[in-house]
Design a protein around this motif. Structure first.
Motif, PDB file in Angstrom:
ATOM      1  N   TYR A 112       0.935  -0.863   0.078  1.00  0.00           N
ATOM      2  CA  TYR A 112      -0.014  -0.260   0.660  1.00  0.00           C
ATOM      3  C   TYR A 112       1.123   1.562  -0.142  1.00  0.00           C
ATOM      4  CZ  TYR A 112      -4.380  -2.864   1.295  1.00  0.00           C
ATOM      5  OH  TYR A 112      -4.740  -3.208   0.811  1.00  0.00           O
ATOM      6  N   ASP A 113       0.467   2.205  -0.732  1.00  0.00           N
ATOM      7  CA  ASP A 113       1.645   3.342  -0.943  1.00  0.00           C
ATOM      8  C   ASP A 113       0.296   4.586   0.499  1.00  0.00           C
ATOM      9  OD1 ASP A 113       2.818   5.739  -1.431  1.00  0.00           O
ATOM     10  OD2 ASP A 113       2.165   6.095  -3.467  1.00  0.00           O
ATOM     11  N   PHE A 114       0.396   4.166   1.578  1.00  0.00           N
ATOM     12  CA  PHE A 114      -0.206   5.202   2.312  1.00  0.00           C
ATOM     13  C   PHE A 114       0.098   6.758   2.301  1.00  0.00           C
ATOM     14  CE2 PHE A 114       0.010   1.777   4.457  1.00  0.00           C
ATOM     15  CZ  PHE A 114      -1.397   1.161   4.789  1.00  0.00           C
ATOM     16  N   ALA A 115       1.422   7.666   1.180  1.00  0.00           N
ATOM     17  CA  ALA A 115       1.736   8.696   0.919  1.00  0.00           C
ATOM     18  C   ALA A 115       0.646   9.619   0.367  1.00  0.00           C
ATOM     19  CB  ALA A 115       3.306   9.529   0.464  1.00  0.00           C
ATOM     20  N   CYS A 145      -5.511   9.961   5.707  1.00  0.00           N
ATOM     21  CA  CYS A 145      -4.473   9.292   6.254  1.00  0.00           C
ATOM     22  C   CYS A 145      -3.095  10.482   7.618  1.00  0.00           C
ATOM     23  CB  CYS A 145      -3.552   8.243   5.927  1.00  0.00           C
ATOM     24  SG  CYS A 145      -4.434   6.799   5.340  1.00  0.00           S
ATOM     25  N   VAL A 146      -2.830  10.186   8.355  1.00  0.00           N
ATOM     26  CA  VAL A 146      -1.977  10.904   9.411  1.00  0.00           C
ATOM     27  C   VAL A 146      -1.444  10.635   9.947  1.00  0.00           C
ATOM     28  CG1 VAL A 146      -2.144  12.754  10.980  1.00  0.00           C
ATOM     29  CG2 VAL A 146      -4.007  12.693   9.606  1.00  0.00           C
ATOM     30  N   ARG A 147       0.340  10.103   9.792  1.00  0.00           N
ATOM     31  CA  ARG A 147       1.267   9.731   9.848  1.00  0.00           C
ATOM     32  C   ARG A 147       1.617  10.218  12.058  1.00  0.00           C
ATOM     33  NH1 ARG A 147       6.080   7.221   8.078  1.00  0.00           N
ATOM     34  NH2 ARG A 147       7.578   7.003   9.785  1.00  0.00           N
ATOM     35  N   GLY A 148       1.314   8.794  12.537  1.00  0.00           N
ATOM     36  CA  GLY A 148       1.527   8.986  14.467  1.00  0.00           C
ATOM     37  C   GLY A 148       0.454  10.553  15.151  1.00  0.00           C
ATOM     38  N   LYS A 149      -0.757   9.854  14.376  1.00  0.00           N
ATOM     39  CA  LYS A 149      -1.753  10.200  14.901  1.00  0.00           C
ATOM     40  C   LYS A 149      -2.062  10.391  16.437  1.00  0.00           C
ATOM     41  CE  LYS A 149      -7.264  10.660  13.870  1.00  0.00           C
ATOM     42  NZ  LYS A 149      -7.838  10.777  12.787  1.00  0.00           N
ATOM     43  N   TYR A 150      -1.496   9.787  17.180  1.00  0.00           N
ATOM     44  CA  TYR A 150      -1.951   9.535  17.761  1.00  0.00           C
ATOM     45  C   TYR A 150      -0.450   9.069  18.979  1.00  0.00           C
ATOM     46  CZ  TYR A 150      -6.913   8.615  16.870  1.00  0.00           C
ATOM     47  OH  TYR A 150      -8.187   7.834  16.300  1.00  0.00           O
ATOM     48  N   ALA A 151       0.342   9.857  18.316  1.00  0.00           N
ATOM     49  CA  ALA A 151       1.778   9.422  19.080  1.00  0.00           C
ATOM     50  C   ALA A 151       1.846   9.664  20.428  1.00  0.00           C
ATOM     51  CB  ALA A 151       2.792   9.585  17.589  1.00  0.00           C
TER      52      ALA A 151
END
Length: 70
Positions: free
Chosen positions: A17-20, A25-31
């Protein structure tokens, strides 16, 4: 999951999958929330055999804390 099992379900997972390029999609949304609310520790294997999950570790530590606070 047992890899010997067969199902009639259609496997619609892609190889990759190409998440970019995916919308929403949000990278690190809950980090940040995770780092504030959780502590990760590594148990030695002999201890992990006795306390196999976080609930048992938490129960044991709370019991120890009660004993020590008396």
């Amino acid at each position: 999951m047992n890899s010997n099992q067969t199902t009639n379900e259609v496997d619609d997972m892609r190889e990759e999958y190409d998440f970019a390029n995916m919308e929403g999609c949000v990278r690190g949304k809950y980090a940040k929330e995770f780092s504030v609310n959780a502590t990760t520790v590594l148990l030695d294997s002999d201890v992990a055999k006795i306390f196999p999950d976080s609930a048992s570790v938490n129960e044991a530590l709370r019991t120890l804390a009660r004993v020590l606070s008396r």
